[in-house]
Design an enzyme around this catalytic site. Structure first.
Site, PDB file in Angstrom:
ATOM      1  CG  ASP A  53     -18.714 -15.863  12.636  1.00 36.69           C
ATOM      2  OD1 ASP A  53     -18.564 -16.526  13.678  1.00 36.69           O
ATOM      3  OD2 ASP A  53     -17.840 -15.131  12.163  1.00 36.69           O
ATOM      4  CG  HIS A  96     -16.335 -16.404  16.424  1.00 31.40           C
ATOM      5  ND1 HIS A  96     -16.509 -16.147  15.087  1.00 31.40           N
ATOM      6  CD2 HIS A  96     -15.022 -16.157  16.682  1.00 31.40           C
ATOM      7  CE1 HIS A  96     -15.366 -15.768  14.552  1.00 31.40           C
ATOM      8  NE2 HIS A  96     -14.434 -15.763  15.501  1.00 31.40           N
ATOM      9  CB  SER A 145     -12.616 -12.973  14.331  1.00 36.88           C
ATOM     10  OG  SER A 145     -12.185 -14.197  13.809  1.00 36.88           O
TER      11      SER A 145
END
Length: 841
Positions: A318, A357, A585
């Site tokens: 990621d 994220h 996600s």
């Protein structure tokens, strides 16, 4: 009380008694009408083919001469061809008999080929024999419908859609970054068949097999040589056009791919003239959308106990992770963190603004349900692989197929990491007919190693949703549009693809959430997958958007009541957690967390079994579970919402039996579950939910179209019918003179009414269960219809690999559940199926 899974009793392995085997009923495929017309109009068809062949040879010979005169880079002296054949009866491998190498298979019977014979002599000979009705194969050329002249077909069929749109505007001096694929297919003849030749001895047949195996070994050597030769030729071509190779070469079974940087002039030369090229795609920066609302919740002080040394690893690929985060630091395997971001190789932190994220993704693996209690024990290690920069974007120097290979090899070889979470997808739906190289690289690594990849379906952006709704396409109709299909590489056949469902709902005077709780999230991309495979397989909670109730151009926004509670980075200030995110996600890593717990509980089992167990645990939401099954349920929910308790344990009213073996093509493994009398008394009528899940893997390849052309082999399962004995079931699948028509005639052996099924005229129409590598089906049966045994047959089939000795690993899970908890099953079934151990005295 929780109980362990039981071993599914394996009874026998034998040759599959296919209804279409030697001496049996055969499937007759008739030629298409156009093929028959070509035979009727023999002279006209032969004349057209001959004229087009002459045009093509003349043009290419002239091209080769001009290249030399103009000093252009050398290309292999092979003529690229675009042909249309009868898709019903023409085997693409048959191009070899025309003197043509198959480069790739396209839609509607079109094939890209290449011939090193600049005169196309063999092709012309086939046309002449067709014209003169000469020889055994006098009608072969009738199946060759057309040979396309010119070069425009290369632009239309080799370029991706996005590159095709801008093709005419590409300047010769413009620098482009593209991903390309080169074919290098080596034909292997069919595995020897004994047929009905009774005079062939066992020794003679074994000798035939030995000769075939020698041919296969030679083909493998030739593939290596051909691949290396074409890589050298390609690199020289690119260099002479002042371009450069950005990535390493990534091999497939029939091709290789790479990322290059090249001027517009060189790209045009490559696309129009390079004979072995079959795919060109523009660089996709894979920028990940992240919908974040205001910061709302601070996590209370906690006692966090880290994982044990032997607990499983989950590799999070990621944007990096805030490794010193109070909720994460004890589970971070920070000695093995890696950054692939150019110029920031020493920075593994999550630099994405507004809370990150990768940090949120890692948190969702460990904490699927926030907030948590005052004390928590973590059971998995998080390994941090940073591939997205601070803009949540992947740089052009990172070629995803090459990157995935490096990451998997590093973590699996060195640390035995088996679970990989990648909440990264492209921004558009993947709707082409060939498996992408990115997805194929995941499938290839999964074949070669005992690993499982978890990938989200991808998200629709707010402006896309707004355009749909404001133009009259309402939720959830727009989720079923072609452009809303799952993103690349979510179509990977061996990965678990995860969609999102709503974790809450909201309505006030002005705003309303799109979906109700357990309905599909407004942004979640949907299936089916490539070749109508069942995708996504699972859904998890990932939040939802809200929309204005009134007005013409309704605005879309977030709301805390429809967002998910996530760990967030505090590197730029803000709380440790907040109810502020929506997206697939964040649904995908919750599945990775369940897989990690399965690995912790069953450390010696394969990831195929972990996949079988988590899919076996999945169930559609209650509000649709008992409705008439529909294709759209599969497209939106896959097999449903997973449940750790069902995946890992049993209870008095539910029992799961499992096994894992390997199978070869044309083999059948037979399993028998003996059912106790207490479960099937005539006077009782309990509702018994029966679930079966099969997972398998085989070798992938890229240049062909279709599930069975992509895989070296495939596996499916068959169940016994009501009242069918184990002996009759074995005879039907393994031995005897069973006739397929008997299934329709035997009224005393009713078929079990599975929900999905693999037959075109049964179950959910529009999908076939056996076209997926994860095959789950279920049914609710009245207990008094059950008999002494429930039997399963696992059958291996050939794909593109002709080797009948090749093996495909698989795992199978079978569950019986009294869904109204009115009859206890576990101990009775356990006792009936105890494995007898032979003791020598």
């Amino acid at each position: 009380m929780a109980f362990d899974h039981l071993s599914l009793p394996h009874r026998i392995t034998g040759l599959y008694n296919s209804p279409y085997g030697p001496g049996k009923q055969t499937v007759v495929v008739n030629p298409s009408q156009e093929t028959l017309n070509n035979i009727q109009n023999r002279k006209e068809h032969a004349k057209i083919l001959d004229e087009k062949t002459s045009i093509i040879t003349g043009e290419w010979k002239l091209d080769f001469d001009l290249r030399k005169e103009q000093g252009l880079p050398n290309i292999p002296e092979s003529i690229p061809l675009f042909l249309q054949v009868d898709p019903k009866i023409f085997n693409p491998d048959s191009l070899k008999s025309f003197g043509i190498e198959i480069i790739s298979e396209e839609d509607n019977g079109f094939l890209i080929g290449a011939s090193a014979d600049l005169n196309l002599s063999t092709l012309k000979d086939k046309i002449d024999k067709f014209l003169n009705e000469d020889g055994k194969f006098k009608n072969t050329a009738s199946k060759l419908w057309d040979i396309v002249t010119g070069k425009q077909w290369r632009v239309e069929h080799i370029l991706s859609k996005s590159l095709l749109k801008k093709w005419d505007e590409i300047d010769d001096a413009e620098i482009l970054v593209v991903d390309i694929a080169i074919a290098c297919y080596i034909h292997v003849p069919a595995y020897p068949s004994r047929g009905n030749e009774e005079e062939v001895t066992e020794e003679q047949f074994e000798e035939k097999i030995n000769r075939w195996e020698e041919k296969k070994r030679n083909a493998e050597i030739k593939w290596d040589d051909t691949s290396f030769e074409r890589q050298e030729e390609l690199e020289k071509f690119i260099t002479e056009h002042q371009g450069k190779l950005i990535s390493d070469y990534v091999n497939s079974a029939d091709s290789f791919s790479c990322r290059i940087e090249i001027f517009g002039l060189g790209l045009k030369d490559l696309v129009l003239n390079y004979p072995y090229l079959f795919e060109v795609e523009e660089y996709d920066n894979l920028k990940q959308s992240i919908s974040i609302d205001e910061e709302l919740n601070e996590q209370a002080e906690l006692e966090i106990i880290g994982p044990e040394y032997e607990d499983p690893n989950v590799c999070v690929i990621d944007s990096g992770i805030q490794e010193n985060h109070i909720l994460l630091e004890k589970a971070i395997d920070n000695n093995h963190s890696i950054s692939y971001v150019k110029g920031e190789e020493k920075t593994v932190s999550d630099l994405v603004s507004d809370g990150g994220h990768g940090t949120r993704v890692a948190g969702a693996v460990l904490y699927p349900n926030l907030p948590i209690a005052i004390s928590v024990k973590l059971n998995a290690w998080i390994q941090n692989v940073r591939v997205l920069d601070s803009n949540n974007t992947m740089q052009s120097n990172l070629y995803p197929p090459d990157l995935i290979k490096d990451i998997i090899e590093h973590y699996n070889d060195n640390y035995n990491t088996r679970i990989f979470n990648m909440s990264i997808t492209s921004n558009s739906g993947y709707i082409t007919t060939r498996m992408s190289k990115w997805a194929e690289s995941i499938d290839r690594e999964t074949w070669e190693r005992d690993i499982v990849f978890v990938i989200p379906t991808g998200n629709l952006k707010k402006d896309q949703i707004s355009n749909y709704v404001n133009n009259g396409t309402n939720y959830a109709d727009y989720l079923l549009l072609r452009k809303s299909r799952i993103s690349n590489p979510s179509q990977s056949l061996f990965s678990l693809t995860v969609g999102s469902i709503c974790n809450g709902e909201y309505e006030d005077v002005d705003l309303k959430s799109f979906g109700e709780i357990d309905f599909p999230s407004s942004f979640s991309r949907t299936g089916l997958g490539i070749w109508d495979t069942i995708k996504p397989e699972l859904v998890e909670y990932g939040g939802d958007f809200v929309i204005e109730k009134n007005g013409v151009n309704k605005l879309i926004s977030q709301n805390k009541d429809t967002s998910v509670h996530l760990v967030r980075s505090t590197m730029n200030g803000g709380p440790a957690t907040s109810i502020d995110g929506v997206g697939t996600s964040f649904s995908a890593p919750k599945v990775s967390g369940i897989l990690a717990e399965l690995q912790r509980l069953f450390p010696k089992e394969s990831t195929l079994l972990y996949k079988a167990l988590i899919i076996q645990s999945a169930r559609w939401p209650d509000r649709i579970f008992n409705q008439e099954p529909r294709l759209n349920f599969l497209r939106l929910f896959g097999y449903g919402f997973p449940n750790l308790e069902r995946a890992s344990t049993n209870n008095d009213f539910r029992v799961t039996l499992v096994n894992s073996l390997k199978i070869s093509p044309k083999e059948a493994d037979i399993y028998e579950v003996k059912l106790p009398k207490s479960m099937r008394r005539v006077g009782d009528s309990f509702d018994i939910l029966v679930e079966v899940t099969l997972t398998f893997k085989a070798i992938p390849r890229r240049t062909r179209v279709g599930f069975r052309s992509y895989l070296s082999g495939w596996v499916d399962w068959h169940s016994s019918k009501f009242g069918e004995s184990i002996e009759a079931f074995e005879q039907r699948l393994v031995s005897g003179d069973y006739n397929n028509e008997d299934e329709e005639d035997d009224i005393n052996q009713e078929k079990i009414p599975w929900v999905i099924q693999s037959r075109a005229n049964g179950g959910i129409r529009g999908v076939k269960l056996h076209n997926s590598t994860i095959q789950k089906d279920w049914t609710i049966i009245k207990s008094n219809k059950l008999t002494e045994s429930f039997c399963l047959g696992i059958v291996g089939h050939t794909g593109w690999d002709k080797d009948l000795k090749s093996e495909m690993p698989y795992s199978i899970a079978v569950s019986f559940e009294a869904i109204n908890k009115d009859v206890e099953l576990y101990n009775e079934i356990r006792i009936e199926n105890e494995i007898e151990i032979q003791v020598n005295i």
